[in-house]
Write an enzyme that holds these catalytic residues in place. Sequence first.
Site, PDB file in Angstrom:
ATOM      1  N   ASP A 157       0.857  -1.203   0.000  1.00 17.77           N
ATOM      2  CA  ASP A 157       0.000   0.000   0.000  1.00 17.77           C
ATOM      3  C   ASP A 157       0.890   1.249   0.000  1.00 17.77           C
ATOM      4  O   ASP A 157       1.683   1.451   0.919  1.00 17.77           O
ATOM      5  CB  ASP A 157      -0.922  -0.033   1.240  1.00 17.77           C
ATOM      6  N   ASP A 199      -3.786   2.254  -5.399  1.00 20.45           N
ATOM      7  CA  ASP A 199      -2.454   2.160  -4.784  1.00 20.45           C
ATOM      8  C   ASP A 199      -2.300   0.987  -3.819  1.00 20.45           C
ATOM      9  O   ASP A 199      -1.420   1.002  -2.974  1.00 20.45           O
ATOM     10  CB  ASP A 199      -2.106   3.481  -4.092  1.00 20.45           C
ATOM     11  N   GLU A 200      -3.141  -0.012  -3.947  1.00 21.74           N
ATOM     12  CA  GLU A 200      -3.024  -1.184  -3.074  1.00 21.74           C
ATOM     13  C   GLU A 200      -3.113  -2.466  -3.902  1.00 21.74           C
ATOM     14  O   GLU A 200      -3.949  -2.560  -4.792  1.00 21.74           O
ATOM     15  CB  GLU A 200      -4.188  -1.247  -2.072  1.00 21.74           C
TER      16      GLU A 200
HETATM   17  N1  DCP Z   1      -8.239   9.154  -2.568  1.00 22.50           N
HETATM   18  C1  DCP Z   1      -9.188  10.073  -3.008  1.00 22.50           C
HETATM   19  N2  DCP Z   1     -10.249  10.371  -2.213  1.00 22.50           N
HETATM   20  C2  DCP Z   1     -10.386   9.811  -1.003  1.00 22.50           C
HETATM   21  C3  DCP Z   1      -9.443   8.890  -0.539  1.00 22.50           C
HETATM   22  C4  DCP Z   1      -8.359   8.588  -1.348  1.00 22.50           C
HETATM   23  O1  DCP Z   1      -9.068  10.588  -4.105  1.00 22.50           O
HETATM   24  N3  DCP Z   1     -11.429  10.131  -0.226  1.00 22.50           N
HETATM   25  C5  DCP Z   1      -7.058   8.891  -3.404  1.00 22.50           C
HETATM   26  C6  DCP Z   1      -5.914   9.729  -2.924  1.00 22.50           C
HETATM   27  C7  DCP Z   1      -4.992   8.773  -2.252  1.00 22.50           C
HETATM   28  C8  DCP Z   1      -5.285   7.462  -2.943  1.00 22.50           C
HETATM   29  O2  DCP Z   1      -6.665   7.531  -3.349  1.00 22.50           O
HETATM   30  O3  DCP Z   1      -3.643   9.156  -2.376  1.00 22.50           O
HETATM   31  C9  DCP Z   1      -5.078   6.263  -2.053  1.00 22.50           C
HETATM   32  O4  DCP Z   1      -5.936   6.314  -0.932  1.00 22.50           O
HETATM   33  P1  DCP Z   1      -5.505   5.825   0.496  1.00 22.50           P
HETATM   34  O5  DCP Z   1      -6.720   5.725   1.319  1.00 22.50           O
HETATM   35  O6  DCP Z   1      -4.631   4.622   0.376  1.00 22.50           O
HETATM   36  O7  DCP Z   1      -4.669   7.073   1.058  1.00 22.50           O
HETATM   37  P2  DCP Z   1      -3.190   7.526   0.875  1.00 22.50           P
HETATM   38  O8  DCP Z   1      -2.407   6.609  -0.010  1.00 22.50           O
HETATM   39  O9  DCP Z   1      -3.189   8.961   0.442  1.00 22.50           O
HETATM   40  O10 DCP Z   1      -2.647   7.491   2.347  1.00 22.50           O
HETATM   41  P3  DCP Z   1      -2.167   6.254   3.244  1.00 22.50           P
HETATM   42  O11 DCP Z   1      -0.716   6.473   3.460  1.00 22.50           O
HETATM   43  O12 DCP Z   1      -2.956   6.388   4.496  1.00 22.50           O
HETATM   44  O13 DCP Z   1      -2.462   4.987   2.501  1.00 22.50           O
HETATM   45 CA    CA Z   2      -2.326   4.324   0.322  1.00 18.65          CA
END
Ligand code: DCP
Ligand code: CA
Length: 396
Positions: free
Chosen positions: A9, A104-105
Site C-alpha cells: 500500500d 495504490d493497493e
Molecule cells: N483518494 C481520493 N479520495 C479519497 C481517498 C483517497 O481521491 N477520499 C485517493 C488519494 C490517495 C489514494 O486515493 O492518495 C489512495 O488512498 P488511500 O486511502 O490509500 O490514502 P493515501 O495513499 O493517500 O494514504 P495512506 O498512506 O494512508 O495509505
Molecule cells: Ca495508500
Amino acid sequence: MSRKFLLVDMDAFFVSCEVAARPELKGKPVGVVTGAQRHGVVASVSYEARKYGVKAGMPTYKAKDLCPSIVLIPADIVKYAYISESIMDYLRENFNKVEVFSVDEAFIDVSDIPDPVETGKEIKKYIKEHFHIPLTVGIGPSRVIAKMACELSKPDGLMEIKENEILEKLGDLDVEEIPGIGERSAEALRSIGIRTVRDLWITNEEVLVRKFGIRGKWFKDMAMGKDAGYFTLLENGLQMKSIGHSETFPRDVINPDEIRAYLLYLCEKTGRRMRKHNLMGYGVSVYIRYSDFTGNGISKKFSKPVITSTEIYQNALFLLNRILEIKPIRLIGVSVFDLEPLKLQLSLFENKEREIRLEFSLDTINDTYGDFTVKRARLAGLKISHSVIPPRGIPR
Ligand code: DCP
Ligand code: CA
C-alpha cells in the site's frame, strides 16, 4: 495448507507521486486537491500535514486553517493512474497471484513463498528506487489481517502478523478497525457489548449468527484471520470503498444527450458489478474532467440503499446537472460508495421490486450472451473507450 497474504500500500499516494517529481517537497506538509479551486477537497495528505490534523476529504480552506504552511497541489489523475499501472505491472511481472485492490493497493498471495518478510523488503526497495514512492507492507494469514498489519505500521513500514500473534497485536483495537466492518455494523456490535477484536474472539459464534446472520460468522472469522479459505475481500467486496467506472471519451463531448447516454452506460456497468458482488450502496458520486484539464466531482449520501442501475443513474444525473459546465468533456466517472452486502428485505424494496427483478434478469441474460446484449435504447450506437483509472477497491 495455511495461507499468507502480503499487502502493498503506497503511503499518501497522490502526494507521493508529486513529491517524487519535486523532491524539495519531501518532509513538508503537502496535500493534493481534487475538485474546483475554491471548493476543492484534499484527497491525499502527507504525513507531515497529518500532524496538524489535516485529513483526506477535508475542504481545502479547512486544511489551510489547520496548517497554514501546507503546499496544495491540484490533482493530476492521469499521472497517478500511469504510476499506479507501472507499479502494478512490476508486481504482476514478478508474482503469480496479484490482486490489484485499488489505485495504490495490491494483495499478493505469498502462501508458497518461504520468507515473505524478505520479499516485502525487496518490493519496498524496488518501488522506492524505481518510482521514488514510499510504501508500507503488511503480511498476514488473511487479507484483513495483512491490511491491519499495514495500517499499524504506516508510513514506510513492514509488519507481519502471524496467526498466533493476532490477539496480542490486534486484540485491543476497536471492531471498526477491521476492514469490512463499517460504522453501522460496529454500532450494532457495540450495542451487544462487543467493542474490540478481542471481544469478537471471545463471543460465541452462535450469538453473532443469531444477531447478524451469516455476516456474524464473517465478523468473527475476519477478527481471527480465518477468512482466507472461503472468502476473499475481492469476491465479497466487503472492504471495497466504492465500485465505479470512468470513461475517457475518444473525442471531446459537449452534446448533453450524449453525455447523459455515457452516464447511463457507466451507471449500468457500475450497477451490474455491484449486483454481481451482492452489494448495495448508500452514496453516489460523479466526477468529470474537461478537455482543458479542469474538473469537478460531487457526491451525495442516502439513508436508503441504492440497488439498481436506474437508481444510480437518477442520482448521478441529478449530481451531474449540479456541476456540469458548458465546455467540452474528456472524462466522466461514476461510483457508488458506503457499500454493504445486499439485503433483499422488504423494507428496502418498497416499490422497487419490479425494477430489481428486471435488472437481475437482465444481468443473467448479459452474463450468458455477453456484455450489453440487452441494453437500453439510449445506449445504442455509443462507442466506448477504456477507463483511465482503475476504480478504487477492485481491479478492472
Ligand atoms: N483518494 C481520493 N479520495 C479519497 C481517498 C483517497 O481521491 N477520499 C485517493 C488519494 C490517495 C489514494 O486515493 O492518495 C489512495 O488512498 P488511500 O486511502 O490509500 O490514502 P493515501 O495513499 O493517500 O494514504 P495512506 O498512506 O494512508 O495509505
Ligand atoms: Ca495508500
